[in-house]
Design an enzyme around this catalytic site. Structure first.
Site, PDB file in Angstrom:
ATOM      1  N   LYS A   1     -88.561 -20.721 -47.613  1.00 22.99           N
ATOM      2  CA  LYS A   1     -89.814 -20.659 -46.851  1.00 22.99           C
ATOM      3  C   LYS A   1     -89.982 -19.259 -46.265  1.00 22.99           C
ATOM      4  O   LYS A   1     -89.225 -18.865 -45.377  1.00 22.99           O
ATOM      5  CB  LYS A   1     -89.831 -21.681 -45.718  1.00 22.99           C
TER       6      LYS A   1
ATOM      7  N   SER B   1     -86.380 -15.588 -34.247  1.00 23.70           N
ATOM      8  CA  SER B   1     -86.190 -15.414 -32.806  1.00 23.70           C
ATOM      9  C   SER B   1     -84.997 -16.225 -32.305  1.00 23.70           C
ATOM     10  O   SER B   1     -84.553 -17.189 -32.942  1.00 23.70           O
ATOM     11  CB  SER B   1     -87.445 -15.862 -32.050  1.00 23.70           C
TER      12      SER B   1
ATOM     13  N   GLY C   1     -83.978 -19.960 -33.365  1.00 25.88           N
ATOM     14  CA  GLY C   1     -82.640 -20.073 -33.928  1.00 25.88           C
ATOM     15  C   GLY C   1     -81.799 -21.128 -33.223  1.00 25.88           C
ATOM     16  O   GLY C   1     -81.086 -21.909 -33.866  1.00 25.88           O
TER      17      GLY C   1
ATOM     18  N   LEU D   1     -80.420 -13.485 -35.540  1.00 29.11           N
ATOM     19  CA  LEU D   1     -81.428 -13.601 -34.492  1.00 29.11           C
ATOM     20  C   LEU D   1     -81.808 -12.228 -33.928  1.00 29.11           C
ATOM     21  O   LEU D   1     -81.846 -11.247 -34.653  1.00 29.11           O
ATOM     22  CB  LEU D   1     -80.921 -14.556 -33.414  1.00 29.11           C
ATOM     23  N   GLY D   2     -82.066 -12.176 -32.659  1.00 30.85           N
ATOM     24  CA  GLY D   2     -82.635 -10.972 -32.077  1.00 30.85           C
ATOM     25  C   GLY D   2     -81.616  -9.926 -31.679  1.00 30.85           C
ATOM     26  O   GLY D   2     -80.408 -10.073 -31.878  1.00 30.85           O
TER      27      GLY D   2
ATOM     28  N   GLU E   1     -86.195  -8.733 -25.809  1.00 31.62           N
ATOM     29  CA  GLU E   1     -86.617  -8.193 -27.106  1.00 31.62           C
ATOM     30  C   GLU E   1     -88.145  -8.169 -27.186  1.00 31.62           C
ATOM     31  O   GLU E   1     -88.802  -9.201 -27.046  1.00 31.62           O
ATOM     32  CB  GLU E   1     -86.050  -9.021 -28.253  1.00 31.62           C
TER      33      GLU E   1
ATOM     34  N   PHE F   1     -89.932  -6.395 -29.815  1.00 29.00           N
ATOM     35  CA  PHE F   1     -90.293  -6.404 -31.234  1.00 29.00           C
ATOM     36  C   PHE F   1     -91.567  -5.599 -31.474  1.00 29.00           C
ATOM     37  O   PHE F   1     -92.536  -6.052 -32.078  1.00 29.00           O
ATOM     38  CB  PHE F   1     -90.452  -7.833 -31.741  1.00 29.00           C
TER      39      PHE F   1
END
Length: 495
Positions: A187, A241, A245, A265-266, A396, A398
């Site tokens: 996916k 994220s 997660g 993850l982050g 975070e 991003f």
């Protein structure tokens, strides 16, 4: 400014790839795919449901347990199939690069590098496919009992990918899993599905992969949750994220059949500039380490420590490096930074910039505004004299936002503070002092540590983190081994 036009696709983007065929989704919902440069819709794809997901998993399950991929193909045959796939990607790379650049907003020069990496990854992991090895254990207490191990593929793997590196992260996940002999349900991130569909088209075109070995479903939370919950899935690989997660981990633990999970993850990765660093070169490396992919990078250098002795001298060099970045048309070969992926991410980044100014009371060195009056563009933004505990320094974001922390005096104090960082994905240090390098790299709990460079990644080196940055490893032999399970065989040769 000219806007690139999406080329005609060699597949029907309104269909999904299941069991070796392009089929219609049973869902009625659709999702609009945007060009982040302009916010214009460039494609409409299905928003798959649990019924679509079940069909994909059943296909992967049958391909694994009853099909030739595991039961008849030799490792050499899997190797050759993967090499043919790498060749197919290379032959179509120009069109894939353009599609990826338009769908993600990435500079075309960055996408070219990512396609190099994608092709390399399939060729690299193809080399592992015929090298699955076990161990022989000499008799320990009974001379007639021979013991040995064999490694077998883990089974059906469900992958949930992030939006920020669609084709490259696909290769990170799919290449080692195929080499190990697994079958896959994949996916992609809902914002960036097009190159995943293109990949499925090329995989089918090779004629080397039996039906059901690779399947694609599209959509967001509904189909992702159905994939995580499905009892026929043996392993989940997730990139995204921290919050999602953790939800994935809880879900896989609460299903009927507990399954293996790998989560990337982050991060809130620190960089340290020591007093002996080459300030001009380091300024460029720091800005690139933060602003690459418009800051939408889990290992982005977003917490910068500068030694007090060079703090004031280094700030103007950072400012100049950030302002020198070419922010513009993604398909222009000179562009170095593109837009954010969508409005949600744009709003998130702008809110953090507001928080930095109004809540954290951090002064802005440069940037802090949107770059253009279209799409999802934000200027490279540098805050300085930031409290290490400030929200912009610990959460975070991003996006293209760098927190330059208050000056430090001792590397020991930096290491002590960073030990309490909830993330542990990456870090960097800039110095010629090998004692400092040794101390930093040995004592810091980060999965990847760069010394006098940043963001260099290779197919043969593992990538992953500590704490809230996840567990499991992508890339390297460690990734391949994660898709294999050892069996112990005890044989009584006197029988």
């Amino acid at each position: 400014m000219t806007v690139a036009v999406l080329p005609s696709l060699p597949f029907d983007e309104k269909r999904i790839y299941i069991n070796g065929s392009w089929v219609e989704s049973t869902a009625t919902k659709t999702h609009s795919v945007e060009n982040p440069d302009t916010a214009e819709v460039i494609a409409v794809v299905p928003e798959c449901n649990a019924q679509d997901l079940d069909a994909a998993v059943q296909a992967a399950y049958s391909a694994f347990h009853d099909g030739p991929w595991v039961n008849e193909f030799s490792g050499a045959q899997r190797r050759d199939a993967m090499l043919a796939l790498a060749d197919a990607i290379e032959e179509s790379r120009a069109e894939i690069e353009l599609i990826e650049s338009i769908n993600t907003g990435k500079p075309i020069s960055d996408v070219c590098v990512e396609l190099d990496d994608t092709i390399d990854l399939f060729r690299h992991f193809a080399g592992y496919a015929d090298k699955v090895e076990g161990r022989h254990i000499a008799p320990q207490t009974n001379a007639s009992l021979e013991g040995y191990t064999v490694k077998v593929p883990v089974g059906v793997v469900g992958f949930i990918n992030a939006f920020n590196y669609p084709i490259c992260l696909l290769a990170w996940k799919v290449a080692p899993a195929l080499a190990a002999g697994c079958t896959i349900v994949f996916k992609p991130g809902p914002q960036t599905p097009l190159t995943t569909q293109y990949f499925a088209h090329l995989l089918e075109k090779t004629g080397k992969f039996p039906p059901g070995v690779f399947n694609v479903v599209l959509g967001g939370v509904e189909v992702g949750q159905a994939l995580v919950d499905h009892d026929l899935v043996d392993k989940i690989g997730f990139t995204g994220s921290v919050a999602t997660g953790k939800h994935v981990i809880r879900s896989t633990a609460s299903t009927k059949n507990v399954r293996s999970t790998s989560v990337e993850l982050g991060g809130k990765s620190p960089g340290v500039v020591m007093p002996d660093a080459d300030l001009d070169k380091t300024a460029r490396l720091v800005v690139s380490g933060c602003m690459s992919n418009a800051g939408m990078n889990c290992n982005a250098l977003t917490r910068l420590w500068i030694h007090r002795d060079v703090y004031d001298a280094f700030l103007p060099k950072l400012k100049a490096a950030a302002e020198a970045l070419v922010v513009g048309m993604p398909q222009d070969s000179s562009t170095e930074m593109g837009p954010l992926i969508d409005k949600r991410q744009f709003d998130r980044v702008m809110e953090y910039i507001r928080i930095g100014r109004e809540v954290d009371s951090a002064p802005v060195l440069t940037g802090g505004d949107r770059a253009f009056d279209r799409g999802y563009w934000v200027k490279p933004t540098l805050f300085y004299n930031v409290d290490p505990k400030a929200r912009i320094a610990t959460e975070e974001i991003f996006g293209p936002v760098l927190s330059i922390l208050k000056p430090f005096d001792s590397l020991d104090e930096v290491i002590e503070i960073e030990r309490r960082n909830e993330f542990g994905l990456a870090a960097g240090i800039f110095t010629r002092n090998h004692q400092a390098i040794s101390k930093f790299t040995r004592r810091l709990r980060s999965g990847t540590i760069w010394v006098n460079n940043y963001n260099a990644l290779y197919s043969y080196l593992p990538f992953g983190g500590f704490r809230n940055s996840g567990f499991g490893r992508e890339l390297g032999y460690e990734s391949f081994d994660g898709y294999l399970v050892p069996k112990a065989i005890i044989d009584d040769i006197s029988y």
